[in-house]
Each structure stands twice: as structure tokens, then as C-alpha cells.
Motif scaffolding. Structure first.
Motif, PDB file in Angstrom:
ATOM      1  N   ASN A   9     -54.858  24.983 -45.661  1.00 28.73           N
ATOM      2  CA  ASN A   9     -55.128  25.098 -47.090  1.00 28.73           C
ATOM      3  C   ASN A   9     -54.355  24.042 -47.898  1.00 28.73           C
ATOM      4  N   TYR A  10     -53.147  23.806 -47.516  1.00 33.67           N
ATOM      5  CA  TYR A  10     -52.329  22.775 -48.184  1.00 33.67           C
ATOM      6  C   TYR A  10     -52.994  21.404 -48.049  1.00 33.67           C
ATOM      7  N   LEU A  11     -53.477  21.090 -46.852  1.00 33.27           N
ATOM      8  CA  LEU A  11     -54.115  19.793 -46.623  1.00 33.27           C
ATOM      9  C   LEU A  11     -55.477  19.703 -47.322  1.00 33.27           C
ATOM     10  N   LYS A  12     -56.215  20.823 -47.360  1.00 31.04           N
ATOM     11  CA  LYS A  12     -57.509  20.833 -48.059  1.00 31.04           C
ATOM     12  C   LYS A  12     -57.343  20.567 -49.550  1.00 31.04           C
ATOM     13  N   ASN A  13     -56.243  21.044 -50.095  1.00 31.70           N
ATOM     14  CA  ASN A  13     -55.974  20.870 -51.523  1.00 31.70           C
ATOM     15  C   ASN A  13     -55.320  19.527 -51.840  1.00 31.70           C
ATOM     16  N   GLY A  14     -55.383  18.596 -50.914  1.00 28.99           N
ATOM     17  CA  GLY A  14     -54.863  17.243 -51.162  1.00 28.99           C
ATOM     18  C   GLY A  14     -53.354  17.123 -51.035  1.00 28.99           C
ATOM     19  N   GLY A  15     -52.740  17.980 -50.259  1.00 27.98           N
ATOM     20  CA  GLY A  15     -51.276  17.969 -50.145  1.00 27.98           C
ATOM     21  C   GLY A  15     -50.711  16.812 -49.348  1.00 27.98           C
ATOM     22  N   ASN A  16     -51.503  16.145 -48.551  1.00 25.13           N
ATOM     23  CA  ASN A  16     -50.973  15.084 -47.680  1.00 25.13           C
ATOM     24  C   ASN A  16     -51.515  13.721 -48.087  1.00 25.13           C
TER      25      ASN A  16
END
Length: 166
Positions: A158-165
């Protein structure tokens, strides 16, 4: 009469004081016994040795030029050259706190800081000589089925889907 003038010269070495007879002895650096035994070196400047003393230790130094194009590769090649005769007692695997799946010959580890998933499977070929492909497929399906049950995996996805990386 010729006079010679002497000057002080610093000498590296080892000094020892004996309190029993109040004597002091000095051994120059080049005359002292070596503190390193079983010295091995490799291309690139790496070195491995065993210390002397009451509790010997194995030591390794790795060296890489600051201007090297790939310092990590320099270190890895030296480390591999210096430790090729050392074998681990057990296979090296990621830490247990990162493991998110462990069942039926399948293990998955999640490294959150790197956002990487590592998985490994073991297939007993004596039990599955003809259907090893089906066993590989079963393990892949197990990965896909079990990972969504991991809270840690879901948080990272979820963090990566939300543009976290980015």
C-alpha cells in the motif's frame, strides 16, 4: 679532538616494566614478535590474519580506491577471495523477523527498507520425480495465496502503491 654531536631519535617499539626488580626493558619495533600469524593477502589490497595472544581472533581488512568505479564489487571480490576456505555451518538466510511465509518447503522474506521480496522453495525430487513442475507451480500459487495474509506485506504494498518510493 673531534666532537660528535648526537641528536634524539624516536624509535617505535614495545616497552615493559617489571615491578619485581624495578627494571624497564625496551624492544625495538622490528625486533618484537609479530602480532599477526597466518597472513593471507589478495589482489586489491585485502588481507586476512589471525592475531596472537591469549584469545586469538581472525581479522580481515578490505581496501578500495576512492576513485574506483565500483567500490562494492572491489570489497566483495576481496572478501570472497579471503574467505573461500571458510564454509558456513548452515546456509546463510535472511533474518527470521523478516520472514512472512514459512510452510510446505516454501519461505518468503520481506526486506522493508529495500522494498524487496525474496522467496525460496525446496522440492524433494525423490517424492516428485515426474511432477516437479506441478510442485513448483504449487509453491508459486502458495506465495500468491499467503502473502496477502501478511500485514507487513500489505503495509509495504500500500505504501508503494501510494507513491511512497519515489
Amino acid at each position: 679532538m673531534v666532537s660528535t654531536k648526537s641528536k634524539k631519535v624516536r624509535v617505535r617499539g614495545t616497552g615493559c616494566f617489571d615491578p619485581e626488580d624495578n627494571s624497564f626493558g625496551f624492544t625495538a619495533f622490528n625486533e618484537a614478535p609479530s602480532t599477526q600469524t597466518k597472513v593471507k593477502s589478495c589482489a586489491g589490497g585485502g588481507k586476512r590474519w589471525v592475531t596472537t595472544g591469549s584469545d586469538p581472533s581472525k581479522m580481515i581488512t578490505l581496501k578500495s580506491k576512492e576513485s574506483s568505479a565500483d567500490q562494492y564489487a572491489d570489497f566483495v571480490s576481496q572478501f570472497n577471495a579471503l574467505t573461500k576456505d571458510l564454509k558456513p555451518k548452515a546456509p546463510v538466510e535472511p533474518p527470521m523477523e523478516q520472514r512472512v511465509v514459512n510452510e510446505a518447503g516454501l519461505q518468503c522474506w520481506l526486506d522493508e527498507p529495500k522494498a524487496e521480496l525474496t522467496f525460496s522453495g525446496t522440492i524433494d525430487l525423490s517424492k516428485h520425480p515426474r511432477d516437479w513442475q506441478a510442485e513448483v507451480l504449487r509453491q508459486v500459487q502458495l506465495v500468491v495465496k499467503r502473502l496477502p495474509a501478511s500485514e507487513t506485506f500489505n503495509k509495504l504494498i500500500n505504501y508503494l502503491k501510494n507513491g511512497g518510493n519515489k
